[in-house]
Design a protein around this motif. Structure first.
Motif, PDB file in Angstrom:
ATOM      1  N   ASP A  87      -3.076   4.131   1.082  1.00  0.00           N
ATOM      2  CA  ASP A  87      -3.882   3.948  -0.235  1.00  0.00           C
ATOM      3  C   ASP A  87      -3.738   2.769  -0.886  1.00  0.00           C
ATOM      4  N   THR A  88      -4.583   2.045  -1.057  1.00  0.00           N
ATOM      5  CA  THR A  88      -4.428   0.773  -1.977  1.00  0.00           C
ATOM      6  C   THR A  88      -5.113   0.954  -3.177  1.00  0.00           C
TER       7      THR A  88
ATOM      8  N   GLN B 275     -12.635   6.500   6.031  1.00  0.00           N
ATOM      9  CA  GLN B 275     -12.078   5.590   4.703  1.00  0.00           C
ATOM     10  C   GLN B 275     -13.085   5.673   3.610  1.00  0.00           C
ATOM     11  N   GLY B 276     -12.586   5.336   2.425  1.00  0.00           N
ATOM     12  CA  GLY B 276     -13.672   5.510   1.364  1.00  0.00           C
ATOM     13  C   GLY B 276     -12.682   5.217  -0.008  1.00  0.00           C
ATOM     14  N   GLU B 277     -13.441   5.500  -1.041  1.00  0.00           N
ATOM     15  CA  GLU B 277     -12.586   5.489  -2.361  1.00  0.00           C
ATOM     16  C   GLU B 277     -12.684   6.879  -2.909  1.00  0.00           C
TER      17      GLU B 277
ATOM     18  N   GLU C 103      -8.552   2.767  -2.743  1.00  0.00           N
ATOM     19  CA  GLU C 103      -9.179   2.847  -1.323  1.00  0.00           C
ATOM     20  C   GLU C 103      -8.377   3.409  -0.339  1.00  0.00           C
ATOM     21  N   SER C 104      -8.717   4.341   0.220  1.00  0.00           N
ATOM     22  CA  SER C 104      -8.081   5.170   0.917  1.00  0.00           C
ATOM     23  C   SER C 104      -8.523   5.202   2.542  1.00  0.00           C
ATOM     24  N   HIS C 105      -7.611   4.817   3.544  1.00  0.00           N
ATOM     25  CA  HIS C 105      -7.655   4.980   4.905  1.00  0.00           C
ATOM     26  C   HIS C 105      -6.842   6.111   5.786  1.00  0.00           C
TER      27      HIS C 105
ATOM     28  N   ILE D  32      -6.974  -0.032  -6.310  1.00  0.00           N
ATOM     29  CA  ILE D  32      -7.898  -1.027  -6.610  1.00  0.00           C
ATOM     30  C   ILE D  32      -8.459  -0.717  -7.892  1.00  0.00           C
TER      31      ILE D  32
ATOM     32  N   GLU E 163       0.941  -1.127   0.115  1.00  0.00           N
ATOM     33  CA  GLU E 163      -0.173   0.039   0.122  1.00  0.00           C
ATOM     34  C   GLU E 163       1.125   1.357   0.109  1.00  0.00           C
TER      35      GLU E 163
ATOM     36  N   LYS F 117     -11.526  -3.045  -9.393  1.00  0.00           N
ATOM     37  CA  LYS F 117     -12.757  -2.501 -10.146  1.00  0.00           C
ATOM     38  C   LYS F 117     -13.024  -2.937 -11.421  1.00  0.00           C
TER      39      LYS F 117
END
Length: 690
Positions: free
Chosen positions: A302-303, A266-268, A282-284, A305, A206, A309
């Protein structure tokens, strides 16, 4: 002489002067005597004044001495209670004084430290540095802070930070050395721990980013560089909000506000790389606080995705199309059962009416033409739903492309420039040539419609190896050898919001009556049924590219074909016809009886087994429908084989997939509805004769 004695002597002198004045019966005999007495009196007064001043100075000196003592005691306390070790040595390094922290560091009582050379407590590995330090000190009187490894009396060696200063005499010579010793073990351990943590952060997949409350980036790991393409020196100290494109700033600001309010978020998020490539992450977000629990910075993990998707979208579309295909299969089965008696009956009519009038003949042809047309439409739907396998053969796509090329040159507008590029050594695929022709032509027609004012249409083919890495990013792909043919146009292009829907059945952007929305839908089904997949890329006002991947074959497959001949006649053979559709049963009975056969009929599998038990010695052949209530065709066939193992059976079905249910049994042939009179009579004749 102290002040008290001095004061007593003054008082005695003053008393003696007073007695002298009292003893004089007469005034002084001379002026000189008088002056002497006066001068003596003045001197005594001056001595009194000097005494008072001396007493005042003495009081001030006492106060100063008390203050100095107090200050000395404070410094002594600081020396004793300091967290760092302090020692005082002579110029040769022999310890003269040490504080409590030094005792703890070296595990030696102070009274045992005094008189010992400080070098005794320095590890041998650091003694050279110690001597070099002293030599430098005596030359310049200055020394930078250094690190030495100390060896306490008991315990493990420790790393200490050493600071050194000197005391000089009035001639400027060094008299004493003052040493400050700080244990660096904990700091070094923390630094090592931080390095280990940093190394772990660098190997994390990440992107890990830390920014302060002013959005300045303070940490950027290796995966952040891999995902966003910026090197750490390029971003450290930069404003994170300015790093991404302006359109993403509102989302980032909202995420930051939520994180500060709730401690995490967290969210996209949609972000952009250094090269402008759009990615989805995908962020935390987590708030890092200081010791007073006040927000200090924000940790962002951040991952990427984006591929996930894309695969989810492909999977969703595949599942949706599979569901539609399943529904289409059921509908197609019913339609085939409806079309079968219509097509069969209209082919029987010429036998029943040898000399029809012109109107009757035209109506018969009209019914037959439209029944076949309906059957072809059903085949298109079945091709998508993987229910219609069709006849396949070892195929070089060059021949299919040549046929389509000729058709395009004859029918497409001359404003479209056709370019064909196919290598002669194209690998072989195992495919249905008609279906491949259909896929290629459907795509070319779409390209033609996207270039109403002309352009370039390019058809290319190539051999390509799909790697494991590529296959992981594409839902239907598997690693291996493929033949890829591409259709590239310079047309309008496909908007992104439409691109994900182009393979949906009945979805079309064309005008009413200009398209059914089944072209790409059918093409997708055919390609997937052949074990391949389709890739699409498009750019508005620049054109579209379709890439069709078909697996290349390694072993030549045996090709079987059934030869056809003129409609044969029977010789009175008895045939058992089994079908749950009354119209099909009646039509088949009439066709066979008018063709010289005798017929027994059964409405389902149970009825068929009962009739076969009574007449199996006479029955030459069984026509068995596969999908029936009570007892289906496959089970009924198994029962018939138990009664007569040498029984000859032809299976019939409205779904081509039912062949898989029958091919492992004693079935001699399989016919998919709707069945023409020619194919049915020819197949019956071949099975009876073999």
């Amino acid at each position: 002489m102290n002040i008290s004695n001095f004061e007593n002597q003054i008082n005695n002198a003053q008393q003696q002067l007073a007695k002298m004045q009292e003893n004089l019966d007469q005034p002084p005999s001379s002026e000189r005597e008088a002056e002497a007495i006066t001068a003596l009196s003045i001197s005594i007064e001056e001595l009194h004044v000097a005494l008072e001043e001396l007493e005042q100075q003495n009081s001030e000196l006492i106060i100063t001495r008390q203050e100095l003592e107090k200050e000395r005691q404070q410094y002594q306390n600081l020396f004793e209670l300091a967290p760092d070790g302090y020692i005082v040595t002579d110029r040769n390094g022999v310890i003269q004084a040490a504080n409590r922290s030094t005792e703890k560091l070296l595990h030696v009582r102070r009274d045992h430290l005094l008189g010992k050379p400080f070098i005794l407590f320095i590890c041998k590995t650091s003694r050279h540095t110690f001597h070099h330090c002293l030599d430098s000190l005596f030359q310049s009187y200055e020394i930078e802070e250094l690190e030495l490894e100390l060896q306490p009396r008991h315990g493990k060696p420790l790393i200490a930070g050493i600071s050194l200063s000197v005391e000089l005499d009035f001639k400027g010579n060094i008299t004493r050395l003052l040493w400050s010793i700080r244990d660096l073990s904990e700091r070094i351990a923390n630094e090592q721990k931080n390095r280990q943590q940093a190394a772990l952060l660098d190997v994390a997949t990440e992107a890990i980013i830390v920014s302060d409350l002013e959005d300045k980036i303070t940490f950027w790991n290796s995966s952040a560089k891999n995902i966003y393409e910026w090197e750490a020196p390029e971003v450290l100290g930069k404003n994170a909000m300015e790093l991404w494109w302006q359109e993403t700033v509102p989302q980032l600001a909202e995420a930051k506000q939520s994180a500060l309010a709730q401690g995490k978020w967290q969210g996209e998020l949609k972000k952009y790389t250094k090269t402008g490539r759009e990615i989805l992450v995908e962020s935390h977000w987590s708030v890092i606080r200081d010791r007073s629990e006040q927000p200090k910075s924000i940790l962002i993990v951040d991952t990427d995705i984006t591929e996930k998707k894309q695969l989810e979208s492909q999977l969703f579309q595949s599942q949706r199309l599979e569901s539609i295909g399943t529904l289409a299969s059921g509908i197609a089965h019913d339609l085939n059962n409806i079309l079968n008696p219509i097509l069969g009956s209209v082919q029987i009519l010429p036998r029943l009416i040898p000399q029809p009038n012109e109107s009757c003949r035209k109506l018969t042809e009209l019914i037959e033409t439209n029944a076949k047309r309906g059957a072809n439409i059903v085949k298109q739907v079945l091709a998508f739903s993987r229910s219609e396998e069709g006849e396949r053969q070892n195929l070089k796509l060059n021949s299919v492309i040549e046929e389509v090329e000729h058709l395009i040159q004859e029918t497409f507008p001359k404003t479209i420039n056709l370019v064909v590029n196919t290598p002669p050594d194209l690998w072989t695929v195992y495919a249905n040539p008609t279906q491949m022709h259909q896929v290629l032509l459907n795509l070319c027609v779409n390209s033609r419609d996207a270039m109403p004012y002309g352009g370039t249409l390019m058809i290319c083919a190539e051999n390509r190896i799909v790697t494991e890495d590529y296959a992981r990013k594409h839902l239907d792909a598997e690693a291996g050898a493929y033949v890829v043919f591409s259709i590239i146009d310079t047309g309008y292009g496909i908007p992104p919001q439409i691109l994900e829907r182009i393979f949906e059945p009945f979805f079309t952007t064309k005008e009413v009556y200009q398209g059914t929305g089944l072209g790409l839908f059918t093409a997708m089904g055919i390609v997937k049924n052949h074990g391949g997949f389709i890739e699409v890329s498009s750019e508005l006002k620049s054109g579209t590219q379709f890439e069709i991947f078909l697996p290349a074959i390694e072993i030549e497959k045996i090709e079987t074909k059934v030869s056809t001949s003129a409609l044969p006649e029977g010789k009175g053979e008895l045939i058992l016809v089994v079908d749950d559709e009354k119209d099909n049963l009646y039509m088949t009975q009439i066709l066979l009886e008018t063709s010289g056969y005798r017929v027994l009929t059964a409405k389902d599998g149970l009825d068929a087994v009962a009739i076969f038990e009574q007449h199996y010695g006479e029955i030459e052949l069984v026509l068995m429908d596969m999908m029936m209530p009570n007892l289906d065709g496959a089970t009924a066939i198994a029962e018939l084989v138990k009664i007569a193992p040498q029984v000859k059976i032809i299976s019939l079905s409205g779904l081509a997939t039912d062949y898989s249910l029958a091919r492992n049994s004693k079935v001699k042939a399989f016919l998919a509805k709707p069945i023409t009179a020619e194919s049915l009579l020819t197949t019956i004749k071949q099975v009876i004769q073999n």
